[in-house]
Scaffold this motif. Structure first.
Motif, mmCIF file in Angstrom:
data_model
loop_
_atom_site.group_PDB
_atom_site.id
_atom_site.type_symbol
_atom_site.label_atom_id
_atom_site.label_comp_id
_atom_site.label_asym_id
_atom_site.label_seq_id
_atom_site.Cartn_x
_atom_site.Cartn_y
_atom_site.Cartn_z
ATOM 1 N N ARG A 82 49.751 59.974 -62.944
ATOM 2 C CA ARG A 82 50.554 58.909 -63.540
ATOM 3 C C ARG A 82 50.616 57.719 -62.599
ATOM 4 O O ARG A 82 50.718 57.866 -61.385
ATOM 5 C CB ARG A 82 51.969 59.411 -63.829
ATOM 6 N N LEU A 83 50.575 56.517 -63.184
ATOM 7 C CA LEU A 83 50.750 55.294 -62.416
ATOM 8 C C LEU A 83 52.218 55.061 -62.091
ATOM 9 O O LEU A 83 53.092 55.372 -62.903
ATOM 10 C CB LEU A 83 50.253 54.083 -63.214
ATOM 11 N N ILE A 95 49.426 58.505 -58.893
ATOM 12 C CA ILE A 95 48.211 57.873 -58.375
ATOM 13 C C ILE A 95 48.623 56.943 -57.237
ATOM 14 O O ILE A 95 49.387 56.005 -57.436
ATOM 15 C CB ILE A 95 47.492 57.065 -59.463
ATOM 16 N N SER A 96 48.113 57.217 -56.055
ATOM 17 C CA SER A 96 48.533 56.463 -54.877
ATOM 18 C C SER A 96 47.390 55.644 -54.303
ATOM 19 O O SER A 96 46.217 55.834 -54.638
ATOM 20 C CB SER A 96 49.042 57.434 -53.801
ATOM 21 N N VAL A 125 38.312 57.271 -62.440
ATOM 22 C CA VAL A 125 39.031 56.711 -63.591
ATOM 23 C C VAL A 125 40.438 56.281 -63.167
ATOM 24 O O VAL A 125 40.912 55.200 -63.537
ATOM 25 C CB VAL A 125 39.086 57.729 -64.742
ATOM 26 N N ALA A 126 41.084 57.123 -62.376
ATOM 27 C CA ALA A 126 42.431 56.810 -61.909
ATOM 28 C C ALA A 126 42.435 55.588 -60.995
ATOM 29 O O ALA A 126 43.339 54.745 -61.063
ATOM 30 C CB ALA A 126 43.023 58.015 -61.178
ATOM 31 N N ALA A 127 41.419 55.473 -60.141
ATOM 32 C CA ALA A 127 41.338 54.327 -59.233
ATOM 33 C C ALA A 127 41.188 53.023 -60.005
ATOM 34 O O ALA A 127 41.815 52.009 -59.673
ATOM 35 C CB ALA A 127 40.167 54.517 -58.267
ATOM 36 N N THR A 173 51.102 54.323 -67.166
ATOM 37 C CA THR A 173 49.957 54.968 -67.817
ATOM 38 C C THR A 173 49.673 56.338 -67.203
ATOM 39 O O THR A 173 49.828 56.543 -65.991
ATOM 40 C CB THR A 173 48.720 54.053 -67.685
ATOM 41 N N GLU A 174 49.217 57.265 -68.063
ATOM 42 C CA GLU A 174 48.889 58.628 -67.642
ATOM 43 C C GLU A 174 47.385 58.856 -67.768
ATOM 44 O O GLU A 174 46.762 58.422 -68.743
ATOM 45 C CB GLU A 174 49.660 59.639 -68.488
#
Length: 277
Positions: free
Chosen positions: A202-203, A4-5, A237-239, A191-192
């Motif tokens: 993935r973070l 996650i970027s 969700v990832a953001a 976290t995934e």
């Protein structure tokens, strides 16, 4: 597994159009804060508000209503009573978060069961904390909703998935996510974030300075706030997950421990930055 970027974050957090109002940014219902866990729902509610949700209502222990009103006047606090028409109430919200400080009591079980039986297919459901344990203990099935998000730590995921912590590989986790047909934020070091039949993310931010009570409640609130105003998908969700840990990283440059409420306080500033990134 993709990372996650910040480039993903800027596609989610965008400037707000001028001709909008609070109703455009999500009607969120949070449920929790019973027994001795009043603080959990306060932290989750505050994170939901500070992440930009338009209208936030929190259903909690009657004894916690005054605390909520003092801590977050922007939230409409409702005290739980047995006569509350919860199924009718649920229909008024876009996103429902249940679990922060919910506990494992009979009241908690009844609240969760009512949510699972009453939520509509066009709504978003987030299940966090003790609500996950109740799901596993009672073998409840997930409802059909527009989007369901589970936010377990590794032990809660073991209870839900029946995958032992030592066997929680990416492939095994993805297999169970496909079966559950739910998005999963698996909380751990880096976290995934999983989605059904998709590519796990993935973070690469976050660290042990986040090992403080209330950190997960705050994350759940941010996810609720983001899903109330941005597209309802894995990227959003990832953001939410990224910005939670990114803020912690920045604070940890000068702090040994980062508190959840400190992350919440920084949310508007960081969201402004990424909306112009």
């Amino acid at each position: 597994m993709d990372i996650i970027s910040e480039n993903l974050i800027k596609t989610v957090i965008t400037p707000r159009p001028l001709t909008t109002h609070k109703g455009n940014y999500g009607r969120i219902l949070l449920i929790g804060g019973f027994d001795n866990y009043h603080g959990a729902i306060i932290m989750a509610s505050k994170a939901t508000v500070f992440s930009g949700a338009g209208l936030v209502t929190t259903l909690t222990d009657q004894a916690n209503v005054s605390n909520l009103n003092i801590a977050i006047p922007e939230v409409m606090a409702l005290g739980y009573t047995k006569t509350l028409a919860l199924p009718s109430l649920i229909k008024n919200y876009d996103v429902i978060l249940i679990g922060p400080g919910l506990g494992l009591s009979k009241i908690a079980t009844n609240l969760l069961r009512t949510i699972l039986n009453s939520i509509q297919v066009n709504q978003t459901l987030i299940i966090d904390g003790s609500a996950l344990t109740l799901m596993a203990q009672n073998c409840y099935s997930l409802p059909k909703t527009a989007l369901t998000v589970l936010t377990p730590h590794t032990m809660e995921w073991q209870r839900i998935s029946n995958i032992l912590i030592k066997n929680q590989t990416v492939n095994e986790n993805q297999r169970m996510v496909n079966i559950l047909n739910a998005h999963v934020v698996l909380k751990k070091y880096h976290t995934e974030v999983y989605q059904p039949h998709g590519t796990p993310l993935r973070l690469n931010v976050g660290g042990p300075y986040q090992a403080t009570g209330g950190m997960g409640d705050t994350l759940a609130g941010i996810i609720a706030g983001f899903l109330g105003q941005f597209p309802k998908n894995q990227q959003t969700v990832a953001a939410a997950t990224f910005i939670h840990s990114k803020i912690a990283d920045e604070l940890a440059k000068t702090q040994y421990v980062v508190l959840p409420t400190q992350i919440t306080a920084k949310l508007p500033e960081f969201m402004h930055y990424y909306s112009n990134f």
